[in-house]
Design a protein around this motif. Structure first.
Motif, PDB file in Angstrom:
ATOM      1  N   PRO A 144      46.979 -95.252  11.980  1.00 50.97           N
ATOM      2  CA  PRO A 144      45.575 -95.032  11.593  1.00 50.97           C
ATOM      3  C   PRO A 144      45.443 -94.058  10.422  1.00 50.97           C
ATOM      4  N   LEU A 145      45.656 -94.576   9.214  1.00 56.25           N
ATOM      5  CA  LEU A 145      45.578 -93.763   8.005  1.00 56.25           C
ATOM      6  C   LEU A 145      44.374 -94.175   7.174  1.00 56.25           C
ATOM      7  N   SER A 146      43.832 -93.229   6.455  1.00 55.47           N
ATOM      8  CA  SER A 146      42.728 -93.510   5.532  1.00 55.47           C
ATOM      9  C   SER A 146      43.294 -93.786   4.139  1.00 55.47           C
ATOM     10  N   ILE A 147      42.409 -94.145   3.220  1.00 56.20           N
ATOM     11  CA  ILE A 147      42.849 -94.384   1.841  1.00 56.20           C
ATOM     12  C   ILE A 147      43.437 -93.106   1.243  1.00 56.20           C
ATOM     13  N   ALA A 148      42.828 -91.973   1.542  1.00 55.62           N
ATOM     14  CA  ALA A 148      43.339 -90.694   1.026  1.00 55.62           C
ATOM     15  C   ALA A 148      44.741 -90.423   1.553  1.00 55.62           C
ATOM     16  N   GLY A 149      44.971 -90.728   2.826  1.00 57.08           N
ATOM     17  CA  GLY A 149      46.308 -90.543   3.385  1.00 57.08           C
ATOM     18  C   GLY A 149      47.330 -91.477   2.752  1.00 57.08           C
ATOM     19  N   LEU A 150      46.923 -92.711   2.425  1.00 59.62           N
ATOM     20  CA  LEU A 150      47.817 -93.660   1.774  1.00 59.62           C
ATOM     21  C   LEU A 150      48.177 -93.213   0.363  1.00 59.62           C
ATOM     22  N   VAL A 151      47.204 -92.664  -0.354  1.00 58.53           N
ATOM     23  CA  VAL A 151      47.478 -92.185  -1.710  1.00 58.53           C
ATOM     24  C   VAL A 151      48.505 -91.049  -1.665  1.00 58.53           C
TER      25      VAL A 151
ATOM     26  N   THR B 220      42.131-101.404  -2.460  1.00 59.01           N
ATOM     27  CA  THR B 220      43.165-100.489  -1.957  1.00 59.01           C
ATOM     28  C   THR B 220      44.471-100.700  -2.689  1.00 59.01           C
ATOM     29  N   SER B 221      44.849-101.948  -2.864  1.00 63.83           N
ATOM     30  CA  SER B 221      46.089-102.257  -3.572  1.00 63.83           C
ATOM     31  C   SER B 221      46.050-101.744  -5.003  1.00 63.83           C
ATOM     32  N   SER B 222      44.893-101.870  -5.659  1.00 63.65           N
ATOM     33  CA  SER B 222      44.773-101.404  -7.043  1.00 63.65           C
ATOM     34  C   SER B 222      44.902 -99.885  -7.129  1.00 63.65           C
ATOM     35  N   GLN B 223      44.321 -99.190  -6.159  1.00 62.38           N
ATOM     36  CA  GLN B 223      44.410 -97.734  -6.177  1.00 62.38           C
ATOM     37  C   GLN B 223      45.861 -97.274  -6.018  1.00 62.38           C
ATOM     38  N   LEU B 224      46.584 -97.921  -5.111  1.00 65.14           N
ATOM     39  CA  LEU B 224      47.971 -97.522  -4.882  1.00 65.14           C
ATOM     40  C   LEU B 224      48.865 -97.904  -6.052  1.00 65.14           C
TER      41      LEU B 224
END
Length: 565
Positions: A476-483, A534-538
Protein backbone atom coordinates in the motif's frame (compact mmCIF):
# COMPACT_ATOMS: atom_id res chain seq x y z
CA UNK A 1 18.55 -8.69 -32.54
CA UNK A 2 20.84 -8.55 -35.58
CA UNK A 3 21.12 -11.85 -37.44
CA UNK A 4 24.47 -13.00 -38.79
CA UNK A 5 25.00 -13.75 -42.47
CA UNK A 6 25.02 -17.49 -41.74
CA UNK A 7 21.68 -17.22 -39.91
CA UNK A 8 20.12 -15.24 -42.75
CA UNK A 9 21.32 -17.75 -45.34
CA UNK A 10 20.15 -20.69 -43.22
CA UNK A 11 16.71 -19.12 -42.90
CA UNK A 12 16.49 -18.78 -46.69
CA UNK A 13 17.70 -22.34 -47.30
CA UNK A 14 15.11 -23.99 -45.02
CA UNK A 15 12.26 -21.82 -46.32
CA UNK A 16 11.73 -24.09 -49.36
CA UNK A 17 11.36 -27.70 -48.29
CA UNK A 18 11.07 -28.96 -51.87
CA UNK A 19 14.72 -28.09 -52.43
CA UNK A 20 16.03 -30.03 -49.42
CA UNK A 21 17.01 -33.16 -51.42
CA UNK A 22 19.33 -30.94 -53.45
CA UNK A 23 21.29 -29.37 -50.60
CA UNK A 24 20.94 -31.72 -47.65
CA UNK A 25 23.42 -34.32 -48.89
CA UNK A 26 26.14 -31.69 -49.41
CA UNK A 27 25.79 -29.75 -46.14
CA UNK A 28 28.95 -29.85 -43.98
CA UNK A 29 28.44 -30.79 -40.35
CA UNK A 30 29.34 -27.26 -39.17
CA UNK A 31 26.15 -25.89 -40.77
CA UNK A 32 23.69 -28.34 -39.22
CA UNK A 33 23.31 -26.23 -36.06
CA UNK A 34 22.45 -22.90 -37.78
CA UNK A 35 20.12 -24.75 -40.18
CA UNK A 36 18.32 -26.40 -37.26
CA UNK A 37 18.00 -23.08 -35.41
CA UNK A 38 16.60 -21.48 -38.55
CA UNK A 39 14.14 -24.36 -38.92
CA UNK A 40 12.90 -23.83 -35.37
CA UNK A 41 12.70 -20.05 -35.79
CA UNK A 42 10.79 -20.34 -39.09
CA UNK A 43 8.60 -23.22 -37.87
CA UNK A 44 9.74 -25.75 -40.50
CA UNK A 45 9.02 -29.14 -38.89
CA UNK A 46 9.91 -31.13 -42.03
CA UNK A 47 13.35 -29.54 -42.15
CA UNK A 48 13.79 -30.17 -38.42
CA UNK A 49 13.02 -33.84 -38.95
CA UNK A 50 15.42 -34.29 -41.85
CA UNK A 51 18.29 -32.54 -40.05
CA UNK A 52 17.86 -34.43 -36.77
CA UNK A 53 17.55 -37.80 -38.52
CA UNK A 54 21.01 -37.21 -40.04
CA UNK A 55 22.51 -35.35 -37.08
CA UNK A 56 26.29 -35.63 -37.54
CA UNK A 57 27.41 -34.93 -33.96
CA UNK A 58 27.21 -37.03 -30.80
CA UNK A 59 25.31 -34.36 -28.83
CA UNK A 60 22.24 -32.29 -29.68
CA UNK A 61 21.12 -29.60 -27.23
CA UNK A 62 17.83 -27.89 -27.95
CA UNK A 63 16.67 -26.51 -24.59
CA UNK A 64 18.39 -23.22 -23.92
CA UNK A 65 17.49 -20.12 -21.90
CA UNK A 66 15.61 -17.73 -24.16
CA UNK A 67 16.16 -14.01 -24.25
CA UNK A 68 13.42 -11.51 -23.59
CA UNK A 69 10.81 -11.54 -26.35
CA UNK A 70 11.82 -14.95 -27.69
CA UNK A 71 9.36 -17.83 -27.64
CA UNK A 72 10.09 -21.52 -27.35
CA UNK A 73 10.16 -23.89 -30.34
CA UNK A 74 6.82 -24.63 -31.93
CA UNK A 75 4.97 -27.77 -30.82
CA UNK A 76 5.05 -29.26 -34.34
CA UNK A 77 8.82 -28.77 -34.55
CA UNK A 78 9.37 -30.53 -31.23
CA UNK A 79 7.18 -33.44 -32.33
CA UNK A 80 9.11 -33.65 -35.61
CA UNK A 81 12.38 -33.69 -33.64
CA UNK A 82 11.23 -36.58 -31.44
CA UNK A 83 10.03 -38.63 -34.41
CA UNK A 84 13.32 -37.99 -36.20
CA UNK A 85 15.30 -39.25 -33.19
CA UNK A 86 13.45 -42.57 -33.41
CA UNK A 87 14.02 -42.79 -37.17
CA UNK A 88 17.68 -41.91 -36.71
CA UNK A 89 18.23 -45.03 -34.61
CA UNK A 90 18.27 -47.05 -37.84
CA UNK A 91 19.96 -44.39 -39.98
CA UNK A 92 23.72 -44.95 -40.36
CA UNK A 93 24.24 -41.26 -41.11
CA UNK A 94 23.04 -40.28 -37.61
CA UNK A 95 25.78 -40.03 -34.95
CA UNK A 96 23.52 -38.85 -32.13
CA UNK A 97 24.34 -40.27 -28.71
CA UNK A 98 23.07 -37.59 -26.27
CA UNK A 99 19.84 -35.59 -26.73
CA UNK A 100 19.62 -32.73 -24.22
CA UNK A 101 16.16 -31.15 -23.97
CA UNK A 102 16.60 -29.55 -20.54
CA UNK A 103 14.84 -26.20 -20.33
CA UNK A 104 12.92 -26.76 -23.56
CA UNK A 105 9.38 -26.67 -22.22
CA UNK A 106 7.40 -23.46 -22.40
CA UNK A 107 4.11 -22.30 -20.93
CA UNK A 108 1.05 -24.26 -21.97
CA UNK A 109 -0.96 -22.21 -24.43
CA UNK A 110 1.67 -19.49 -24.75
CA UNK A 111 2.53 -17.42 -27.79
CA UNK A 112 3.65 -19.44 -30.80
CA UNK A 113 2.05 -22.67 -29.50
CA UNK A 114 5.04 -23.95 -27.50
CA UNK A 115 5.00 -27.37 -25.88
CA UNK A 116 4.48 -27.17 -22.12
CA UNK A 117 6.21 -29.29 -19.50
CA UNK A 118 3.41 -31.84 -19.13
CA UNK A 119 2.94 -32.29 -22.89
CA UNK A 120 6.68 -32.59 -23.48
CA UNK A 121 7.01 -35.23 -20.77
CA UNK A 122 4.20 -37.30 -22.27
CA UNK A 123 5.71 -36.97 -25.76
CA UNK A 124 9.15 -38.03 -24.50
CA UNK A 125 7.74 -41.10 -22.75
CA UNK A 126 5.83 -42.03 -25.90
CA UNK A 127 9.05 -41.71 -27.92
CA UNK A 128 10.93 -44.00 -25.52
CA UNK A 129 8.20 -46.66 -25.66
CA UNK A 130 7.97 -46.45 -29.48
CA UNK A 131 11.73 -46.84 -29.82
CA UNK A 132 11.62 -49.90 -27.57
CA UNK A 133 8.80 -51.45 -29.63
CA UNK A 134 10.72 -50.75 -32.85
CA UNK A 135 13.85 -52.36 -31.43
CA UNK A 136 11.86 -55.43 -30.42
CA UNK A 137 10.40 -55.70 -33.92
CA UNK A 138 13.87 -55.42 -35.40
CA UNK A 139 15.09 -58.08 -32.96
CA UNK A 140 12.29 -60.42 -34.02
CA UNK A 141 13.13 -59.79 -37.65
CA UNK A 142 16.78 -60.62 -37.02
CA UNK A 143 15.81 -63.84 -35.26
CA UNK A 144 13.48 -64.79 -38.08
CA UNK A 145 16.18 -64.07 -40.62
CA UNK A 146 18.66 -66.17 -38.60
CA UNK A 147 16.17 -69.04 -38.54
CA UNK A 148 15.72 -68.77 -42.30
CA UNK A 149 19.48 -68.80 -42.75
CA UNK A 150 19.78 -71.93 -40.62
CA UNK A 151 17.02 -73.61 -42.59
CA UNK A 152 18.74 -72.66 -45.85
CA UNK A 153 22.04 -74.06 -44.55
CA UNK A 154 20.36 -77.35 -43.61
CA UNK A 155 18.74 -77.65 -47.04
CA UNK A 156 22.03 -76.84 -48.76
CA UNK A 157 23.92 -79.45 -46.74
CA UNK A 158 21.23 -82.03 -47.40
CA UNK A 159 21.59 -81.32 -51.11
CA UNK A 160 25.34 -81.70 -50.82
CA UNK A 161 24.88 -85.09 -49.12
CA UNK A 162 22.46 -86.19 -51.81
CA UNK A 163 24.83 -85.20 -54.54
CA UNK A 164 27.63 -86.97 -52.63
CA UNK A 165 25.59 -90.18 -52.52
CA UNK A 166 24.91 -90.01 -56.23
CA UNK A 167 28.60 -89.39 -56.88
CA UNK A 168 29.60 -92.31 -54.65
CA UNK A 169 27.16 -94.57 -56.46
CA UNK A 170 28.68 -93.69 -59.84
CA UNK A 171 32.16 -94.32 -58.49
CA UNK A 172 31.11 -97.71 -57.20
CA UNK A 173 29.68 -98.63 -60.62
CA UNK A 174 32.80 -97.51 -62.36
CA UNK A 175 34.88 -99.39 -59.86
CA UNK A 176 32.90 -102.57 -60.50
CA UNK A 177 33.40 -102.08 -64.22
CA UNK A 178 37.15 -101.88 -63.65
CA UNK A 179 36.91 -104.94 -61.38
CA UNK A 180 38.33 -103.41 -58.21
CA UNK A 181 38.90 -105.66 -55.25
CA UNK A 182 36.32 -106.16 -52.48
CA UNK A 183 38.49 -104.42 -49.92
CA UNK A 184 38.74 -101.33 -52.13
CA UNK A 185 34.96 -101.12 -52.52
CA UNK A 186 34.56 -101.52 -48.74
CA UNK A 187 37.00 -98.65 -48.11
CA UNK A 188 35.21 -96.33 -50.55
CA UNK A 189 31.84 -97.08 -48.96
CA UNK A 190 33.06 -96.37 -45.46
CA UNK A 191 34.48 -93.01 -46.59
CA UNK A 192 31.08 -92.05 -47.98
CA UNK A 193 29.32 -92.94 -44.70
CA UNK A 194 31.81 -90.92 -42.63
CA UNK A 195 31.28 -87.88 -44.89
CA UNK A 196 27.51 -87.91 -44.28
CA UNK A 197 27.91 -88.25 -40.53
CA UNK A 198 30.33 -85.33 -40.39
CA UNK A 199 27.88 -83.12 -42.32
CA UNK A 200 25.01 -84.06 -40.00
CA UNK A 201 27.16 -83.42 -36.93
CA UNK A 202 28.13 -79.98 -38.29
CA UNK A 203 24.50 -78.93 -38.69
CA UNK A 204 23.56 -80.27 -35.28
CA UNK A 205 26.53 -78.55 -33.70
CA UNK A 206 25.51 -75.18 -35.13
CA UNK A 207 21.89 -75.65 -34.01
CA UNK A 208 23.03 -76.62 -30.53
CA UNK A 209 25.25 -73.53 -30.32
CA UNK A 210 22.33 -71.30 -31.36
CA UNK A 211 20.04 -72.93 -28.79
CA UNK A 212 22.61 -72.49 -26.00
CA UNK A 213 23.07 -68.86 -27.00
CA UNK A 214 19.32 -68.20 -26.70
CA UNK A 215 19.23 -69.92 -23.30
CA UNK A 216 22.16 -67.79 -22.14
CA UNK A 217 20.37 -64.63 -23.30
CA UNK A 218 17.24 -65.50 -21.29
CA UNK A 219 19.16 -66.63 -18.23
CA UNK A 220 16.81 -69.61 -17.83
CA UNK A 221 15.36 -71.86 -20.43
CA UNK A 222 11.83 -71.07 -19.29
CA UNK A 223 12.01 -67.27 -19.79
CA UNK A 224 9.41 -65.71 -22.02
CA UNK A 225 10.03 -64.27 -25.49
CA UNK A 226 9.34 -60.75 -24.24
CA UNK A 227 11.99 -61.09 -21.53
CA UNK A 228 14.49 -62.30 -24.13
CA UNK A 229 13.70 -59.34 -26.38
CA UNK A 230 13.95 -56.96 -23.44
CA UNK A 231 17.44 -58.18 -22.54
CA UNK A 232 18.55 -58.02 -26.18
CA UNK A 233 17.23 -54.48 -26.59
CA UNK A 234 18.78 -53.28 -23.33
CA UNK A 235 22.21 -54.59 -24.27
CA UNK A 236 23.08 -51.37 -26.07
CA UNK A 237 21.56 -47.94 -25.31
CA UNK A 238 21.99 -45.84 -28.43
CA UNK A 239 20.77 -42.42 -27.25
CA UNK A 240 20.63 -40.94 -23.74
CA UNK A 241 17.78 -38.41 -23.47
CA UNK A 242 18.12 -35.69 -20.81
CA UNK A 243 15.07 -33.62 -19.94
CA UNK A 244 13.07 -31.91 -17.20
CA UNK A 245 10.08 -34.09 -16.33
CA UNK A 246 6.64 -32.94 -15.19
CA UNK A 247 4.61 -35.75 -13.62
CA UNK A 248 1.09 -35.63 -12.23
CA UNK A 249 -1.72 -38.12 -11.67
CA UNK A 250 -2.63 -38.18 -15.38
CA UNK A 251 0.89 -38.86 -16.68
CA UNK A 252 2.17 -41.00 -13.80
CA UNK A 253 1.58 -44.40 -15.43
CA UNK A 254 3.10 -43.35 -18.73
CA UNK A 255 6.22 -41.93 -17.08
CA UNK A 256 6.65 -45.03 -14.97
CA UNK A 257 6.37 -47.21 -18.07
CA UNK A 258 9.01 -45.18 -19.92
CA UNK A 259 11.46 -45.14 -17.00
CA UNK A 260 11.11 -48.85 -16.34
CA UNK A 261 11.34 -49.91 -20.00
CA UNK A 262 14.60 -50.99 -21.58
CA UNK A 263 15.54 -50.11 -25.12
CA UNK A 264 17.70 -47.95 -27.37
CA UNK A 265 16.56 -44.71 -25.67
CA UNK A 266 17.43 -44.09 -22.01
CA UNK A 267 15.47 -41.33 -20.28
CA UNK A 268 17.34 -39.21 -17.73
CA UNK A 269 15.97 -36.38 -15.58
CA UNK A 270 17.58 -33.08 -14.60
CA UNK A 271 14.68 -31.40 -12.75
CA UNK A 272 11.65 -33.36 -11.60
CA UNK A 273 8.33 -31.64 -10.96
CA UNK A 274 5.51 -33.67 -9.44
CA UNK A 275 1.96 -32.58 -8.70
CA UNK A 276 -0.92 -34.20 -6.85
CA UNK A 277 0.64 -37.62 -6.35
CA UNK A 278 1.12 -39.54 -3.13
CA UNK A 279 4.27 -40.05 -1.09
CA UNK A 280 4.47 -43.71 -2.14
CA UNK A 281 4.24 -42.78 -5.82
CA UNK A 282 6.98 -40.17 -5.42
CA UNK A 283 9.16 -42.79 -3.75
CA UNK A 284 8.56 -45.23 -6.61
CA UNK A 285 9.38 -42.54 -9.16
CA UNK A 286 12.61 -41.54 -7.42
CA UNK A 287 13.60 -45.19 -7.23
CA UNK A 288 13.46 -45.50 -11.04
CA UNK A 289 15.54 -42.40 -11.80
CA UNK A 290 19.28 -42.69 -12.45
CA UNK A 291 21.25 -41.53 -9.41
CA UNK A 292 23.48 -39.24 -11.45
CA UNK A 293 22.11 -36.13 -13.09
CA UNK A 294 19.10 -35.17 -10.93
CA UNK A 295 19.66 -31.57 -9.82
CA UNK A 296 16.32 -30.66 -8.31
CA UNK A 297 12.85 -31.79 -7.30
CA UNK A 298 9.73 -29.64 -7.16
CA UNK A 299 6.72 -31.06 -5.28
CA UNK A 300 3.39 -29.23 -5.57
CA UNK A 301 -0.13 -29.74 -4.26
CA UNK A 302 0.72 -33.09 -2.68
CA UNK A 303 -0.31 -33.92 0.87
CA UNK A 304 3.13 -34.86 2.13
CA UNK A 305 2.85 -33.75 5.71
CA UNK A 306 5.88 -33.43 7.95
CA UNK A 307 6.12 -37.22 8.30
CA UNK A 308 5.86 -37.78 4.54
CA UNK A 309 8.64 -35.30 3.80
CA UNK A 310 10.82 -36.88 6.49
CA UNK A 311 10.24 -40.21 4.75
CA UNK A 312 11.36 -38.85 1.37
CA UNK A 313 14.50 -37.02 2.50
CA UNK A 314 16.71 -40.14 2.96
CA UNK A 315 15.88 -41.16 -0.60
CA UNK A 316 16.67 -37.66 -1.89
CA UNK A 317 20.08 -37.85 -0.23
CA UNK A 318 21.03 -40.73 -2.56
CA UNK A 319 21.18 -38.27 -5.48
CA UNK A 320 24.67 -36.78 -5.11
CA UNK A 321 24.10 -33.74 -7.34
CA UNK A 322 20.72 -32.65 -5.88
CA UNK A 323 20.97 -28.93 -5.13
CA UNK A 324 17.35 -27.73 -5.28
CA UNK A 325 14.30 -28.69 -3.19
CA UNK A 326 11.00 -26.90 -3.76
CA UNK A 327 7.82 -27.62 -1.80
CA UNK A 328 4.66 -25.72 -2.72
CA UNK A 329 1.34 -26.23 -0.92
CA UNK A 330 2.34 -29.65 0.42
CA UNK A 331 0.28 -29.53 3.63
CA UNK A 332 3.23 -29.27 5.98
CA UNK A 333 1.25 -28.22 9.03
CA UNK A 334 3.17 -28.36 12.30
CA UNK A 335 1.07 -28.29 15.43
CA UNK A 336 2.94 -29.23 18.56
CA UNK A 337 -0.21 -30.26 20.43
CA UNK A 338 -0.67 -33.31 18.21
CA UNK A 339 1.13 -36.55 19.19
CA UNK A 340 4.14 -37.47 17.07
CA UNK A 341 4.67 -33.98 15.62
CA UNK A 342 7.84 -33.27 17.59
CA UNK A 343 9.36 -36.60 16.57
CA UNK A 344 8.43 -36.03 12.90
CA UNK A 345 10.04 -32.59 13.01
CA UNK A 346 13.24 -34.12 14.41
CA UNK A 347 13.23 -36.71 11.61
CA UNK A 348 12.75 -33.88 9.11
CA UNK A 349 15.69 -31.98 10.57
CA UNK A 350 17.92 -35.08 10.47
CA UNK A 351 16.91 -35.77 6.88
CA UNK A 352 17.90 -32.26 5.80
CA UNK A 353 21.39 -32.75 7.22
CA UNK A 354 21.98 -35.45 4.57
CA UNK A 355 21.43 -33.07 1.63
CA UNK A 356 25.08 -32.16 1.25
CA UNK A 357 24.77 -30.20 -2.02
CA UNK A 358 21.51 -28.33 -1.39
CA UNK A 359 21.79 -24.70 -2.47
CA UNK A 360 18.14 -23.82 -3.17
CA UNK A 361 15.22 -24.25 -0.79
CA UNK A 362 11.72 -23.05 -1.64
CA UNK A 363 8.88 -23.43 0.85
CA UNK A 364 5.50 -22.00 -0.14
CA UNK A 365 2.47 -21.82 2.14
CA UNK A 366 3.78 -24.27 4.73
CA UNK A 367 2.41 -23.80 8.22
CA UNK A 368 5.60 -24.03 10.25
CA UNK A 369 5.62 -20.82 12.33
CA UNK A 370 8.65 -20.46 14.57
CA UNK A 371 10.36 -23.54 13.10
CA UNK A 372 12.69 -21.86 10.60
CA UNK A 373 15.70 -22.37 12.87
CA UNK A 374 15.01 -26.12 13.07
CA UNK A 375 14.90 -26.39 9.28
CA UNK A 376 17.70 -24.11 8.12
CA UNK A 377 20.22 -24.84 10.85
CA UNK A 378 20.15 -28.51 9.79
CA UNK A 379 21.53 -27.77 6.34
CA UNK A 380 25.27 -28.52 6.11
CA UNK A 381 25.99 -25.88 3.45
CA UNK A 382 24.79 -22.25 3.23
CA UNK A 383 21.95 -21.62 0.80
CA UNK A 384 22.17 -19.39 -2.26
CA UNK A 385 18.43 -19.27 -3.06
CA UNK A 386 15.81 -19.09 -0.31
CA UNK A 387 12.13 -18.65 -1.12
CA UNK A 388 9.69 -18.41 1.79
CA UNK A 389 6.43 -16.89 0.46
CA UNK A 390 3.16 -17.27 2.39
CA UNK A 391 5.00 -18.81 5.33
CA UNK A 392 3.63 -16.59 8.15
CA UNK A 393 7.14 -15.97 9.40
CA UNK A 394 7.34 -14.91 13.00
CA UNK A 395 9.71 -12.23 14.38
CA UNK A 396 11.79 -15.09 15.84
CA UNK A 397 12.09 -16.67 12.39
CA UNK A 398 13.35 -13.44 10.83
CA UNK A 399 15.71 -12.79 13.72
CA UNK A 400 17.29 -16.21 13.25
CA UNK A 401 17.52 -15.79 9.47
CA UNK A 402 19.33 -12.46 9.79
CA UNK A 403 22.03 -14.08 11.96
CA UNK A 404 22.22 -17.48 10.23
CA UNK A 405 25.12 -18.79 8.16
CA UNK A 406 22.89 -18.45 5.07
CA UNK A 407 22.54 -14.65 5.23
CA UNK A 408 25.89 -13.69 3.70
CA UNK A 409 25.63 -16.12 0.75
CA UNK A 410 22.07 -15.46 -0.43
CA UNK A 411 21.76 -14.57 -4.11
CA UNK A 412 17.97 -14.78 -4.27
CA UNK A 413 15.51 -14.10 -1.44
CA UNK A 414 11.71 -14.19 -1.56
CA UNK A 415 9.78 -13.10 1.51
CA UNK A 416 6.56 -12.26 -0.33
CA UNK A 417 3.25 -12.32 1.56
CA UNK A 418 4.90 -12.37 4.96
CA UNK A 419 3.63 -9.44 7.02
CA UNK A 420 6.50 -7.15 8.00
CA UNK A 421 6.17 -4.29 10.48
CA UNK A 422 8.21 -2.23 12.92
CA UNK A 423 8.87 -5.29 15.07
CA UNK A 424 10.65 -7.08 12.22
CA UNK A 425 12.30 -4.07 10.59
CA UNK A 426 15.53 -4.46 12.55
CA UNK A 427 15.87 -8.11 11.47
CA UNK A 428 15.16 -7.25 7.82
CA UNK A 429 17.78 -4.49 7.87
CA UNK A 430 20.37 -6.83 9.38
CA UNK A 431 19.52 -9.54 6.86
CA UNK A 432 19.87 -7.19 3.86
CA UNK A 433 23.12 -5.78 5.24
CA UNK A 434 24.57 -9.28 5.59
CA UNK A 435 23.51 -10.16 2.00
CA UNK A 436 24.39 -6.79 0.45
CA UNK A 437 27.36 -8.08 -1.57
CA UNK A 438 25.71 -11.25 -2.89
CA UNK A 439 21.95 -10.61 -3.18
CA UNK A 440 20.83 -10.31 -6.83
CA UNK A 441 17.05 -10.87 -6.68
CA UNK A 442 14.75 -9.70 -3.88
CA UNK A 443 10.98 -10.01 -3.61
CA UNK A 444 9.06 -8.20 -0.87
CA UNK A 445 5.67 -8.19 -2.58
CA UNK A 446 2.59 -8.16 -0.39
CA UNK A 447 4.52 -7.52 2.82
CA UNK A 448 2.40 -4.56 3.99
CA UNK A 449 4.98 -1.81 3.38
CA UNK A 450 3.55 1.67 3.80
CA UNK A 451 5.31 4.87 2.73
CA UNK A 452 6.76 5.36 6.21
CA UNK A 453 7.95 1.77 6.69
CA UNK A 454 9.50 1.60 3.22
CA UNK A 455 11.19 4.95 3.78
CA UNK A 456 12.97 3.48 6.82
CA UNK A 457 14.13 0.50 4.73
CA UNK A 458 15.26 2.39 1.59
CA UNK A 459 18.78 3.24 2.83
CA UNK A 460 19.46 -0.44 3.53
CA UNK A 461 17.98 -1.46 0.16
CA UNK A 462 20.19 1.07 -1.58
CA UNK A 463 23.23 -0.63 -0.06
CA UNK A 464 22.52 -3.92 -1.89
CA UNK A 465 25.05 -3.17 -4.62
CA UNK A 466 24.63 -6.51 -6.47
CA UNK A 467 20.82 -6.32 -6.73
CA UNK A 468 19.49 -6.86 -10.26
CA UNK A 469 15.73 -7.15 -9.65
CA UNK A 470 13.45 -5.86 -6.92
CA UNK A 471 9.74 -6.75 -6.57
CA UNK A 472 7.47 -4.67 -4.31
CA UNK A 473 4.05 -5.34 -5.83
CA UNK A 474 0.83 -5.30 -3.77
CA UNK A 475 2.18 -2.98 -1.07
CA UNK A 476 0.00 0.00 0.00
CA UNK A 477 2.18 2.82 -1.34
CA UNK A 478 1.19 6.26 -2.57
CA UNK A 479 2.56 8.05 -5.61
CA UNK A 480 4.93 10.00 -3.35
CA UNK A 481 6.24 6.75 -1.89
CA UNK A 482 6.78 5.33 -5.39
CA UNK A 483 8.73 8.40 -6.48
CA UNK A 484 11.04 8.00 -3.45
CA UNK A 485 11.45 4.32 -4.36
CA UNK A 486 12.45 5.06 -7.96
CA UNK A 487 14.86 7.81 -6.86
CA UNK A 488 16.60 5.24 -4.70
CA UNK A 489 16.53 2.64 -7.52
CA UNK A 490 18.27 4.86 -10.07
CA UNK A 491 21.23 5.16 -7.71
CA UNK A 492 21.74 1.37 -7.79
CA UNK A 493 23.89 0.74 -10.87
CA UNK A 494 23.30 -3.03 -10.99
CA UNK A 495 19.48 -2.83 -10.76
CA UNK A 496 17.76 -3.74 -14.04
CA UNK A 497 14.12 -4.44 -13.10
CA UNK A 498 11.75 -2.86 -10.60
CA UNK A 499 8.24 -4.22 -10.05
CA UNK A 500 6.28 -1.51 -8.27
CA UNK A 501 2.66 -1.56 -7.00
CA UNK A 502 -0.21 0.48 -8.34
CA UNK A 503 -0.43 3.54 -6.06
CA UNK A 504 -3.40 3.89 -3.74
CA UNK A 505 -4.57 6.92 -5.76
CA UNK A 506 -5.26 4.66 -8.78
CA UNK A 507 -7.91 2.52 -6.99
CA UNK A 508 -11.64 3.17 -6.80
CA UNK A 509 -12.93 4.79 -3.61
CA UNK A 510 -13.71 2.60 -0.60
CA UNK A 511 -10.33 0.92 -0.17
CA UNK A 512 -9.34 0.58 3.53
CA UNK A 513 -6.60 2.80 4.90
CA UNK A 514 -4.20 -0.15 5.28
CA UNK A 515 -5.39 -2.66 2.68
CA UNK A 516 -4.02 -6.19 2.55
CA UNK A 517 -2.37 -7.61 -0.54
CA UNK A 518 -5.52 -9.65 -1.29
CA UNK A 519 -7.64 -6.46 -1.21
CA UNK A 520 -5.18 -4.65 -3.48
CA UNK A 521 -5.26 -7.58 -5.90
CA UNK A 522 -9.07 -7.76 -6.08
CA UNK A 523 -10.00 -4.09 -5.74
CA UNK A 524 -10.79 -2.46 -9.12
CA UNK A 525 -8.72 0.41 -10.44
CA UNK A 526 -10.43 3.72 -10.98
CA UNK A 527 -11.38 4.04 -14.66
CA UNK A 528 -11.34 7.82 -14.38
CA UNK A 529 -7.69 7.84 -13.28
CA UNK A 530 -5.19 7.37 -16.09
CA UNK A 531 -2.58 4.88 -14.90
CA UNK A 532 -0.24 6.22 -17.57
CA UNK A 533 0.13 9.35 -15.46
CA UNK A 534 1.85 7.32 -12.74
CA UNK A 535 4.08 5.65 -15.29
CA UNK A 536 5.00 9.02 -16.80
CA UNK A 537 5.93 10.45 -13.42
CA UNK A 538 8.21 7.52 -12.63
CA UNK A 539 9.79 7.47 -16.08
CA UNK A 540 10.53 11.17 -15.73
CA UNK A 541 12.73 10.31 -12.75
CA UNK A 542 14.55 7.78 -14.96
CA UNK A 543 15.11 10.30 -17.73
CA UNK A 544 16.41 12.94 -15.33
CA UNK A 545 18.90 10.44 -13.86
CA UNK A 546 20.05 9.25 -17.29
CA UNK A 547 19.17 5.61 -16.55
CA UNK A 548 18.03 3.90 -19.74
CA UNK A 549 18.87 0.36 -18.59
CA UNK A 550 16.35 0.21 -15.72
CA UNK A 551 12.96 -1.33 -16.57
CA UNK A 552 9.96 -0.22 -14.49
CA UNK A 553 6.73 -2.22 -14.54
CA UNK A 554 3.58 -2.75 -12.49
CA UNK A 555 2.55 -5.83 -14.51
CA UNK A 556 2.65 -8.52 -11.83
CA UNK A 557 1.51 -11.36 -14.09
CA UNK A 558 4.21 -10.92 -16.75
CA UNK A 559 7.09 -9.99 -14.49
CA UNK A 560 10.05 -12.37 -14.85
CA UNK A 561 13.18 -11.74 -12.82
CA UNK A 562 15.15 -14.36 -14.79
CA UNK A 563 15.16 -12.18 -17.90
CA UNK A 564 17.88 -9.96 -16.44
CA UNK A 565 20.37 -12.86 -16.16
Amino acid sequence: MVLSLVSLCAKEVVSDHSSSPCWLRWVPRELYRPLLEASFASCRPLAVGELVQRWPERTLRVGRRRKQGQTGPNRLCIQALLLAVVRGLSDKRCALHVLDLCGLQGDEGGMGDPMGGWSLTVALCTMVVQARAGAQRAQRERKRFSALERETDVKRERGQRKRGKETNGDDETSTDNTELGGNDRERMGSCGVLGEEELIKGVRRRMEIERKREIAMTGLGGSSINETEEKDVNSDVLVHVRADLFVNARSWERVRGALSSVGPLKLQCRYLRVEEISVSSIRTLLGMLPRQGLLGIDVRYSSLGVAGLAELLPLLSTFPALNSLRLHYCNLDFRGDQPGQEEALRDLSQGLTQLQELRRLSLTALRLPGQLRVLLSSLPQPLEILELPYLSLSPADLAYLSCSHHASTLQQLDLSENHLDENTLTSIRRLLSQASSSLQHLSLSGCGFTDGLLGLLLPTLGGCRALKSLALALNPLSIAGLVDLVRMAVRMPSLRQLLYPNPLEDYQPGLPDLPTSAQLLDWPLDEVTDINITSSQLNRVLIESGRTDLFLTCDLLNYDKDLVD
